[in-house]
Design an enzyme around this catalytic site. Structure first.
Site, PDB file in Angstrom:
ATOM      1  N   GLY A 271       1.057  -1.164   0.054  1.00  0.00           N
ATOM      2  CA  GLY A 271       0.065  -0.153   0.053  1.00  0.00           C
ATOM      3  C   GLY A 271       1.046   1.285  -0.158  1.00  0.00           C
ATOM      4  O   GLY A 271       1.809   1.272  -0.523  1.00  0.00           O
ATOM      5  N   SER A 272       0.407   2.366   0.749  1.00  0.00           N
ATOM      6  CA  SER A 272       0.878   3.438   0.607  1.00  0.00           C
ATOM      7  C   SER A 272       2.131   3.698   1.572  1.00  0.00           C
ATOM      8  O   SER A 272       2.105   2.983   2.726  1.00  0.00           O
ATOM      9  CB  SER A 272      -0.159   4.740   0.770  1.00  0.00           C
ATOM     10  OG  SER A 272      -0.584   4.838   1.765  1.00  0.00           O
TER      11      SER A 272
ATOM     12  N   GLY B 280       1.954   2.106   5.300  1.00  0.00           N
ATOM     13  CA  GLY B 280       3.168   1.024   5.455  1.00  0.00           C
ATOM     14  C   GLY B 280       3.890   1.608   6.804  1.00  0.00           C
ATOM     15  O   GLY B 280       4.278   0.715   7.700  1.00  0.00           O
TER      16      GLY B 280
ATOM     17  N   GLU C  41       5.724  -3.266   0.916  1.00  0.00           N
ATOM     18  CA  GLU C  41       5.790  -3.041  -0.669  1.00  0.00           C
ATOM     19  C   GLU C  41       5.109  -1.688  -0.791  1.00  0.00           C
ATOM     20  O   GLU C  41       3.753  -1.688  -0.952  1.00  0.00           O
ATOM     21  CB  GLU C  41       5.001  -4.075  -1.466  1.00  0.00           C
ATOM     22  CG  GLU C  41       5.802  -5.575  -1.437  1.00  0.00           C
ATOM     23  CD  GLU C  41       7.342  -5.683  -2.132  1.00  0.00           C
ATOM     24  OE1 GLU C  41       7.660  -4.661  -2.926  1.00  0.00           O
ATOM     25  OE2 GLU C  41       8.154  -6.448  -1.526  1.00  0.00           O
TER      26      GLU C  41
ATOM     27  N   CYS D  52       1.430   1.072  -9.146  1.00  0.00           N
ATOM     28  CA  CYS D  52       2.862   1.335  -8.209  1.00  0.00           C
ATOM     29  C   CYS D  52       4.013   1.755  -9.041  1.00  0.00           C
ATOM     30  O   CYS D  52       4.942   2.558  -8.693  1.00  0.00           O
ATOM     31  CB  CYS D  52       2.896   0.453  -6.986  1.00  0.00           C
ATOM     32  SG  CYS D  52       3.373  -1.321  -7.777  1.00  0.00           S
TER      33      CYS D  52
HETATM   34  P1  NAD Z   1      -3.621   2.305   1.217  1.00  0.00           P
HETATM   35  O1  NAD Z   1      -1.973   2.465   2.062  1.00  0.00           O
HETATM   36  O2  NAD Z   1      -4.586   3.540   1.440  1.00  0.00           O
HETATM   37  O3  NAD Z   1      -4.290   0.964   1.670  1.00  0.00           O
HETATM   38  C1  NAD Z   1      -3.529  -0.051   1.692  1.00  0.00           C
HETATM   39  C2  NAD Z   1      -4.219  -1.153   2.695  1.00  0.00           C
HETATM   40  O4  NAD Z   1      -4.105  -0.656   4.201  1.00  0.00           O
HETATM   41  C3  NAD Z   1      -5.739  -1.124   2.610  1.00  0.00           C
HETATM   42  O5  NAD Z   1      -6.260  -2.371   2.627  1.00  0.00           O
HETATM   43  C4  NAD Z   1      -6.201  -0.432   3.805  1.00  0.00           C
HETATM   44  O6  NAD Z   1      -7.636  -0.375   4.523  1.00  0.00           O
HETATM   45  C5  NAD Z   1      -5.289  -0.730   5.047  1.00  0.00           C
HETATM   46  N1  NAD Z   1      -4.742   0.096   5.877  1.00  0.00           N
HETATM   47  C6  NAD Z   1      -5.303   1.445   6.081  1.00  0.00           C
HETATM   48  N2  NAD Z   1      -5.040   1.760   7.072  1.00  0.00           N
HETATM   49  C7  NAD Z   1      -4.422   0.985   7.991  1.00  0.00           C
HETATM   50  C8  NAD Z   1      -3.868   0.764   9.189  1.00  0.00           C
HETATM   51  N3  NAD Z   1      -3.781   1.831  10.056  1.00  0.00           N
HETATM   52  N4  NAD Z   1      -3.379  -0.465   9.597  1.00  0.00           N
HETATM   53  C9  NAD Z   1      -3.508  -1.662   8.777  1.00  0.00           C
HETATM   54  N5  NAD Z   1      -4.104  -1.460   7.470  1.00  0.00           N
HETATM   55  C10 NAD Z   1      -4.434  -0.409   7.237  1.00  0.00           C
HETATM   56  O7  NAD Z   1      -2.952   2.148  -0.253  1.00  0.00           O
HETATM   57  P2  NAD Z   1      -3.952   2.078  -1.435  1.00  0.00           P
HETATM   58  O8  NAD Z   1      -4.529   3.628  -1.913  1.00  0.00           O
HETATM   59  O9  NAD Z   1      -5.022   1.006  -1.344  1.00  0.00           O
HETATM   60  O10 NAD Z   1      -3.044   1.554  -2.694  1.00  0.00           O
HETATM   61  C11 NAD Z   1      -2.520   2.914  -3.385  1.00  0.00           C
HETATM   62  C12 NAD Z   1      -0.684   2.500  -2.904  1.00  0.00           C
HETATM   63  O11 NAD Z   1      -0.351   1.209  -2.884  1.00  0.00           O
HETATM   64  C13 NAD Z   1       0.193   3.500  -3.712  1.00  0.00           C
HETATM   65  O12 NAD Z   1       1.053   3.974  -2.670  1.00  0.00           O
HETATM   66  C14 NAD Z   1       0.793   2.355  -4.566  1.00  0.00           C
HETATM   67  O13 NAD Z   1       2.078   2.852  -4.897  1.00  0.00           O
HETATM   68  C15 NAD Z   1       0.995   1.277  -3.451  1.00  0.00           C
HETATM   69  N6  NAD Z   1       1.189  -0.021  -4.238  1.00  0.00           N
HETATM   70  C16 NAD Z   1       2.398  -0.563  -4.077  1.00  0.00           C
HETATM   71  C17 NAD Z   1       2.459  -1.872  -4.568  1.00  0.00           C
HETATM   72  C18 NAD Z   1       4.077  -2.387  -4.295  1.00  0.00           C
HETATM   73  O14 NAD Z   1       4.123  -3.765  -4.758  1.00  0.00           O
HETATM   74  N7  NAD Z   1       5.291  -1.819  -4.215  1.00  0.00           N
HETATM   75  C19 NAD Z   1       1.803  -2.523  -5.265  1.00  0.00           C
HETATM   76  C20 NAD Z   1       0.509  -1.911  -5.519  1.00  0.00           C
HETATM   77  C21 NAD Z   1       0.313  -0.644  -4.810  1.00  0.00           C
END
Ligand code: NAD
Length: 485
Positions: free
Chosen positions: A213-214, A218, A236, A270
């Site tokens: 995620g972001s 993370g 990631e 990403c």
């Molecule tokens: P996000 O960080 O908003 O959410 C990711 C996940 O985390 C969701 O399931 C969300 O519900 C959960 N979450 C939110 N707050 C949390 C907390 N406090 N504790 C635990 N879990 C929590 O990301 P998004 O908008 O779903 O995805 C986009 C981001 O992901 C972008 O930054 C993108 O670059 C990244 N991404 C990275 C990769 C990689 O492999 N490097 C792949 C795909 C996406």
């Protein structure tokens, strides 16, 4: 979207009034139940031989292949990807099943000579137990497969908390696992928002947390997991991926690559191409070519075959992208094309943003340093290969980069010197294949990789084993080799 109860709705980003499904928000007790189920099932699964586990994963791949068209349509409806890209998302999971199934009959460790005679050393993998997985919405079938297949091969149980923006896709993926015969309770889904993800992260029964995620999320996940540890935590995270274009590049190829890299999946990969690091000798011509093509891209319903660019995931994303472009403009950058939300006939309330090119930025510009996660390409002009490489590396993220050039020496120097986890030559920053490791440097991650030869690392512990068949006590760094022989 919550309705004020303990349920939430997932909607079609192209037509938010269209509900894809309703889902229960997991409470802490639901997370407890899911972890307990996974732990109970994992005890038996760990006794299954690795080749037999691999056969189960191959069976899941076969179910996914049978359902590819239906799953792709679901990805399109829930995540807003145009249909061909949604098919690619599902295909990645099918490929991953084939690759991981193959690893079930590959080496499971390494054998080493020892300091003393009549002694060997080898390594083997052991499961971690229950893995908690937290995933984003943008590869709603592929990313669960990158995590669930290697975790299962390594002998683990799984609890996954998918994004609240693409829960139906994860349910469909897990249903394919169950229909292929995965033992009851081994793979579990909990739905919800940050609270559900947080409860999974800190659960004492979860030995490894695999997060994609972001960067801000993370960081929270890593801090919370380590606070309660011990846990393996793999991250990631985001990217700010750059494409270098040198004057000797094939500009037609660059245009195709940049359009696909920057505006494919509406810039929400990403690895999306976010910075165009172009030599000033060709910058003007290239930006003109790109702008002309970007202006003609058709925004529309992602299910329609004539659509080039679908919506972004939701209204908050649209607002974030618009405000970042507004800020770039206010800071003196030129918006060459696009720059604003777009209304699409037949897609009421859809979150569409026009493919956008920003020119005039410097390395320190806000738009050049921060992940937009939308269809926005920022142009940075450079005067030499050294300047290009420094520009690419002057960034907090380190996921993907690419270089277009016909100079093989320059290309290989860039491959060597660019500080990212993935580098392409004469291709855009997107297009990873699952048999190579995937991940990045700096804030993009914490050193783990998904897929490829390293994909099992985050889901297994390495055990080093020494076997002494000399019948004597050997003191490895103390005894004299000759005297003990
Ligand atoms: P996000 O960080 O908003 O959410 C990711 C996940 O985390 C969701 O399931 C969300 O519900 C959960 N979450 C939110 N707050 C949390 C907390 N406090 N504790 C635990 N879990 C929590 O990301 P998004 O908008 O779903 O995805 C986009 C981001 O992901 C972008 O930054 C993108 O670059 C990244 N991404 C990275 C990769 C990689 O492999 N490097 C792949 C795909 C996406």
């Amino acid at each position: 979207m919550t309705d004020g109860t303990d349920r939430f709705a997932s909607t079609n980003p192209a037509r938010p009034a269209e509900v894809v499904g309703h889902f229960a928000v997991a409470r802490a007790t639901d997370v407890d139940t899911a972890v307990a189920r996974a732990a109970a099932a994992q005890r038996d699964w760990a006794k299954v031989t690795v080749p037999a586990r691999a056969e189960m994963i191959a069976a899941i791949g076969a179910v996914l292949a049978q359902r590819k068209a239906a799953l792709a349509e679901l990805v399109s409806r829930e995540a807003g990807k145009i249909l061909v890209e949604a098919g690619g998302d599902v295909q990645e999971a099918i490929d991953m099943a084939a690759y991981i199934a193959g690893q079930g009959r590959a080496a499971w460790g390494t054998v080493h000579p020892c300091e003393m005679p009549s002694k060997i050393g080898f390594t083997m993998r052991q499961p971690v137990g229950v893995v908690g997985m937290i995933t984003p919405w943008n590869f709603p079938v592929a990313i669960p497969s990158w995590k669930i297949f290697p975790a299962l091969l390594a002998g683990n149980g799984v609890v996954i908390k998918p994004s609240e923006l693409a829960p139906a896709c994860c349910d469909a993926f897990v249903q394919a696992c169950i229909d292929a015969g995965v033992p009851e309770g081994l793979v579990n889904v909990v739905h919800g928002f940050g609270d559900a993800g947080g409860a999974l992260t800190v659960h004492p029964g979860v030995r490894a947390v695999s997060f994609t995620g972001s960067v801000p999320t993370g960081r929270r996940v890593a801090a919370a997991a380590m606070e309660v540890g011990p846990k393996l935590v793999s991250l990631e995270l985001g990217g700010k991926n750059a494409m270098i274009v040198m004057p000797d590049a094939d500009l037609d190829l660059v245009v195709e690559g940049a359009l696909f890299g920057a505006f494919g999946t509406s810039g929400q990969r990403c690895t999306s191409t976010s910075r165009l690091v172009v030599h000033r000798d060709v910058a003007g011509e290239l930006v003109d070519l790109l702008a002309a093509r970007a202006a003609k891209l058709v925004l529309g319903d992602p299910l329609s075959p004539s659509t080039d660019v679908g919506p972004v995931i939701d209204r908050p994303s649209l607002d974030r992208i618009a405000s970042m472009v507004e800020r770039a403009s206010a800071e003196g950058n030129e918006i060459v094309v696009g720059g604003e939300p777009v209304t699409v006939d037949g897609c009421d309330g859809g979150a569409f943003f026009a493919p956008t090119i920003v020119r005039g930025a410097t390395r320190s510009s806000y738009i050049a340093r921060n992940e937009v996660f939308g269809p926005v390409l920022t142009v940075l002009e450079i005067g030499s290969l050294d300047d290009a490489i420094d520009t690419v590396n002057d960034c907090d993220y380190g996921l993907s980069a690419s270089i277009y050039t016909s100079d093989v020496n320059g290309a290989l120097r860039a491959v060597h010197e660019i500080d990212t986890g993935i580098v392409y030559v004469n291709a855009p920053t997107i297009g990873a294949e699952i048999h190579l490791p995937f991940g990045g440097t700096k804030f993009t991650g914490n050193g783990y990789r998904e897929a490829g030869s390293r994909g099992l690392e985050q889901f297994s512990e390495t055990k080093s084993v020494y076997i002494d068949y000399s019948g004597k006590l050997h003191k490895a760094q103390i005894d004299n080799r000759e005297s003990i022989a």
